[in-house]
Enzyme design. Sequence first.
Site, PDB file in Angstrom:
ATOM      1  N   ASP A  42       0.914  -1.133  -0.030  1.00 35.65           N
ATOM      2  CA  ASP A  42      -0.030   0.095  -0.153  1.00 35.65           C
ATOM      3  C   ASP A  42       1.084   1.491   0.089  1.00 35.65           C
ATOM      4  O   ASP A  42       0.315   2.269  -0.263  1.00 35.65           O
ATOM      5  CB  ASP A  42      -0.950  -0.026   1.053  1.00 35.65           C
ATOM      6  CG  ASP A  42      -0.345  -0.293   2.669  1.00 35.65           C
ATOM      7  OD1 ASP A  42       0.305  -1.266   2.630  1.00 35.65           O
ATOM      8  OD2 ASP A  42      -0.305   0.789   3.507  1.00 35.65           O
ATOM      9  N   ASP A  88       4.939   7.789   1.091  1.00 36.56           N
ATOM     10  CA  ASP A  88       4.601   7.509   2.414  1.00 36.56           C
ATOM     11  C   ASP A  88       5.827   7.517   3.259  1.00 36.56           C
ATOM     12  O   ASP A  88       6.302   6.349   3.732  1.00 36.56           O
ATOM     13  CB  ASP A  88       3.672   6.222   2.571  1.00 36.56           C
ATOM     14  CG  ASP A  88       2.179   6.697   2.364  1.00 36.56           C
ATOM     15  OD1 ASP A  88       1.885   7.602   2.100  1.00 36.56           O
ATOM     16  OD2 ASP A  88       1.264   5.851   2.637  1.00 36.56           O
TER      17      ASP A  88
HETATM   18  P1  AMP Z   1       1.115   3.465   6.848  1.00 39.39           P
HETATM   19  O1  AMP Z   1       1.816   2.765   7.896  1.00 39.39           O
HETATM   20  O2  AMP Z   1       1.389   4.839   7.132  1.00 39.39           O
HETATM   21  O3  AMP Z   1       1.091   3.261   5.446  1.00 39.39           O
HETATM   22  O4  AMP Z   1      -0.591   3.494   7.093  1.00 39.39           O
HETATM   23  C1  AMP Z   1      -1.220   2.246   7.116  1.00 39.39           C
HETATM   24  C2  AMP Z   1      -2.636   2.458   7.001  1.00 39.39           C
HETATM   25  O5  AMP Z   1      -3.061   2.752   8.173  1.00 39.39           O
HETATM   26  C3  AMP Z   1      -3.054   3.485   6.002  1.00 39.39           C
HETATM   27  O6  AMP Z   1      -4.285   3.056   5.459  1.00 39.39           O
HETATM   28  C4  AMP Z   1      -3.001   4.542   6.842  1.00 39.39           C
HETATM   29  O7  AMP Z   1      -3.984   5.560   6.086  1.00 39.39           O
HETATM   30  C5  AMP Z   1      -3.668   4.134   8.151  1.00 39.39           C
HETATM   31  N1  AMP Z   1      -3.268   4.972   9.144  1.00 39.39           N
HETATM   32  C6  AMP Z   1      -2.328   5.355   9.770  1.00 39.39           C
HETATM   33  N2  AMP Z   1      -2.245   6.113  10.734  1.00 39.39           N
HETATM   34  C7  AMP Z   1      -3.429   6.346  10.995  1.00 39.39           C
HETATM   35  C8  AMP Z   1      -4.348   7.394  11.907  1.00 39.39           C
HETATM   36  N3  AMP Z   1      -3.658   8.034  12.891  1.00 39.39           N
HETATM   37  N4  AMP Z   1      -5.568   7.485  11.456  1.00 39.39           N
HETATM   38  C9  AMP Z   1      -6.132   6.698  10.721  1.00 39.39           C
HETATM   39  N5  AMP Z   1      -5.616   5.773   9.623  1.00 39.39           N
HETATM   40  C10 AMP Z   1      -4.316   5.824  10.011  1.00 39.39           C
HETATM   41 MG    MG Z   2       0.690   4.213   3.872  1.00 38.13          MG
END
Ligand code: AMP
Ligand code: MG
Length: 487
Positions: free
Chosen positions: A248, A258
Amino acid sequence: MDFAFSNSFHASMEGFYAPAVAARPSAPALLAFNHALAKRLGVVVGKATDQLLGHFLSGLELPEGANPLAFAYAGHQFGQFSSQLGDGRALLLGEIIAPGGARFDIQLKGSGPTAFSRNGDGKAAIGPVLREYLVSEAMAAMEVPTTRSLAAVATGDQVQRERTHPGAVLTRVASSHIRVGTFQFFAAHFGADHVIRLSNYTIRRHFPELVEAANPHLALLDRVIGLQCELVARWMGVGFIHGVMNTDNVAVSGETLDYGPCAFMDRFAVNTVFSSIDANGRYAYGRQPQITHWNMARYAEAMLPAIHAVNPADVDAAKALVDAIPARFRAIWLDEMRAKLGLGQPHKADEPLIDSLFGELEQHAVDFTSFFRALAQLLRGDGDMLQALLPDAEAMAPWIADWWAQLEREAIAPLERADAMDAVNPLYIPRNHLVEAALVAAEAGDMAPWTELLQVVQNPYVERAEWAAFAQPAPVDADPYKTFCGT
Ligand code: AMP
Ligand code: MG
């Protein structure tokens, strides 16, 4: 401020997103704004004050023509498939067309919950926002394909993590936010029709020349694989460790996407991993090429329904593309390393030279970034910088002699070669100890160290006497660096 939005995704891709509304920040205050990028994008700032920019780029006010939405996507996280992720803390304000004709997404990150937030708060803390801004702009300056950062705005609210932090919103600019996980979402939930629609949209938006291919979906797979190999070869070249190469977080455009627990390597060690959540080192420096292979295999799986629909026989061709990734990556990576080492035309003897370098650097704990600059200095007749990086005068002597012998195959003047090396080997990168100090100061309300570090890493190649401290590796006795996700 005027974005002149020209939105395409929502009209043609219904079912691929959910409408979203930004949370109201209580006291938005502009922390940083990227005027050079705004100009390149054709975003008109006009007479907008910092206060007004803060309103627009925190979600308090909606700029004219914005149509906020959150994308749906799935993804393999640390190898495990999650069929429902999606933008949990990001919303697309809209798309713009820059003066050169290229289309970009303008996204707010940390602007509150969306339909995909699950248990998350949808917020971002100031530290990770400023880290992403700084590192993405450093990557852009090094010409590593990447999303960009247009602004950072403090929200005036507190965000609860392991403790509370000031909240912030990042304005991210990407050539699109179509991820491998976007394809996986539609392959998993809806099958061929949706994958074909997304593939067609992706081709029209990013690679219109592929429309004419016999099997455009196969051609897209081929192109995405090529771009990922090129991207990760660049990461390896600058010592960048992404930290969360989940599917993702892989953009099909080939941009770095990201920025979470990412960091640059100091002293070379192939297993370097900074992320506190990556206990097994899945995304360690040296594993990034293999992980790219694995991620592209997942991408191929998601693309198969579309590829098959055009021509069932092309499924074998897709498999062959995936199988060829290690060799394809290696060829690109060797070119990257040749440029770093000042080697010109490929030659069979340069492969063992390149392959043997990393064991040497690791054995002597050499600062990765400085090493290549020190080689160029050696060509200028100055061995001091190299000596300072090595434990003793004999360390690496045979490798250096071998490198020198390789250079002599081509009649290029040493000074010319040294300049060419300096033009591809950064001197100033966002070094961990500097980033950390800048973020600590920013969190305490002092943006000056961050602003200065940003200016330095935006000019990575040309040495300046007053920036000497920024080129120094972390002190040898510094604690092992750890990064945390929680953007
Ligand atoms: P990441 O590890 O940053 O790539 O995030 C993985 C997933 O978790 C993605 O779908 C993000 O949008 C979601 N996500 C990460 N942090 C948050 C947060 N604080 N609130 C809502 N969704 C989150
Ligand atoms: Mg992400």
